[in-house]
Design a protein around this motif. Structure first.
Motif, short mmCIF file in Angstrom:
data_model
loop_
_atom_site.label_atom_id
_atom_site.label_comp_id
_atom_site.label_asym_id
_atom_site.label_seq_id
_atom_site.Cartn_x
_atom_site.Cartn_y
_atom_site.Cartn_z
N UNK A 35 -5.38 -56.39 28.02
CA UNK A 35 -4.57 -55.19 27.89
C UNK A 35 -5.04 -54.18 28.93
N UNK A 36 -4.17 -53.27 29.30
CA UNK A 36 -4.56 -52.22 30.22
C UNK A 36 -5.60 -51.33 29.54
N UNK A 37 -6.46 -50.75 30.32
CA UNK A 37 -7.57 -49.93 29.80
C UNK A 37 -7.05 -48.87 28.83
N UNK A 38 -7.66 -48.85 27.65
CA UNK A 38 -7.33 -47.84 26.66
C UNK A 38 -6.00 -48.04 25.95
N UNK A 39 -5.32 -49.16 26.20
CA UNK A 39 -4.02 -49.44 25.57
C UNK A 39 -4.07 -50.77 24.84
N UNK A 40 -3.17 -50.92 23.87
CA UNK A 40 -3.11 -52.17 23.10
C UNK A 40 -1.68 -52.66 23.02
N UNK A 41 -1.01 -52.67 24.15
CA UNK A 41 0.34 -53.20 24.21
C UNK A 41 1.39 -52.23 23.70
N UNK A 75 -13.34 -58.28 23.19
CA UNK A 75 -13.10 -56.92 23.67
C UNK A 75 -14.10 -56.60 24.77
N UNK A 76 -13.67 -55.84 25.75
CA UNK A 76 -14.61 -55.38 26.78
C UNK A 76 -14.36 -53.90 27.03
N UNK A 77 -15.39 -53.23 27.48
CA UNK A 77 -15.30 -51.80 27.75
C UNK A 77 -15.43 -50.98 26.48
N UNK A 78 -15.49 -49.68 26.68
CA UNK A 78 -15.62 -48.75 25.56
C UNK A 78 -14.69 -47.58 25.76
N UNK A 79 -14.35 -46.93 24.66
CA UNK A 79 -13.52 -45.73 24.72
C UNK A 79 -12.22 -45.97 25.46
N UNK A 80 -11.95 -45.11 26.42
CA UNK A 80 -10.69 -45.18 27.17
C UNK A 80 -10.62 -46.36 28.13
N UNK A 81 -11.73 -47.03 28.36
CA UNK A 81 -11.70 -48.21 29.24
C UNK A 81 -11.68 -49.52 28.45
N UNK A 82 -11.57 -49.42 27.14
CA UNK A 82 -11.57 -50.60 26.28
C UNK A 82 -10.34 -51.47 26.53
N UNK A 83 -10.57 -52.80 26.57
CA UNK A 83 -9.50 -53.77 26.79
C UNK A 83 -9.69 -54.95 25.86
N UNK A 84 -8.59 -55.49 25.36
CA UNK A 84 -8.62 -56.69 24.53
C UNK A 84 -8.32 -57.88 25.44
#
Length: 166
Positions: A35-41, A75-84
């Protein structure tokens, strides 16, 4: 569901859509999606962005309804950079036509509704709603249509009323 840590594939994805950056696995058997950073589709309705829970539910429902083999890698990243990070089989074929998708959905007892949020397919018996049923989100394979990225949900009654699906 607790998500385990995952890593993005090396380099930039081969494609970038409105929801995911996409890579083909080295053996070309699976597609890896992040997913794009900080978004879940995306999702159907006035608020077009899904929560993490809604995105995970979409994966579950798509697997249950169409057996697409979509797996959650982590999951990778944290906060606003989190990606599934997910993966699914690489479906080889061409995009189906809208007419072929229409027939596919009608055969599964879905009814087409024109809504203010776009076209949606609804099956009253189990409350499933599918949107974004477009050629770019499916493959016409030797085994028929594989809808690998349709948006699928069991929406709240209030959303159904708002969308004028009765």
């Amino acid at each position: 569901m607790e998500l385990k840590p995952a890593h993005l594939p090396k380099g930039f994805g081969q494609t970038r859509g409105s929801e995911h950056e996409v890579w083909l696995s080295d053996d070309k058997l699976r597609v890896i999606k992040a997913t794009h950073a900080g978004e879940f589709g995306r999702k159907f309705g006035p608020d077009r962005f899904a929560t993490l829970g809604e995105y995970l539910e979409r994966i579950r429902l798509l697997n249950e309804e169409f057996a697409v083999g979509w797996q959650i890698e982590g999951i990778c990243g944290e906060g606003r950079s989190q990606r599934i990070i997910t993966s699914q089989p690489a479906y080889h074929g061409k995009p189906p036509t809208l007419t072929e998708i229409r027939q596919f959905m009608l055969e599964r007892s879905f009814k087409l509704h024109k809504t203010r949020f776009g076209d949606a397919w609804f099956r009253k018996e189990d409350g499933l709603l599918i949107s974004d049923a477009e050629p770019k989100n499916a493959a016409l394979t030797t085994n028929g249509i594989m809808p690998f990225d349709f948006l699928i949900t069991r929406p709240a009654l209030e959303l159904l009323k708002t969308a004028l699906i009765q």
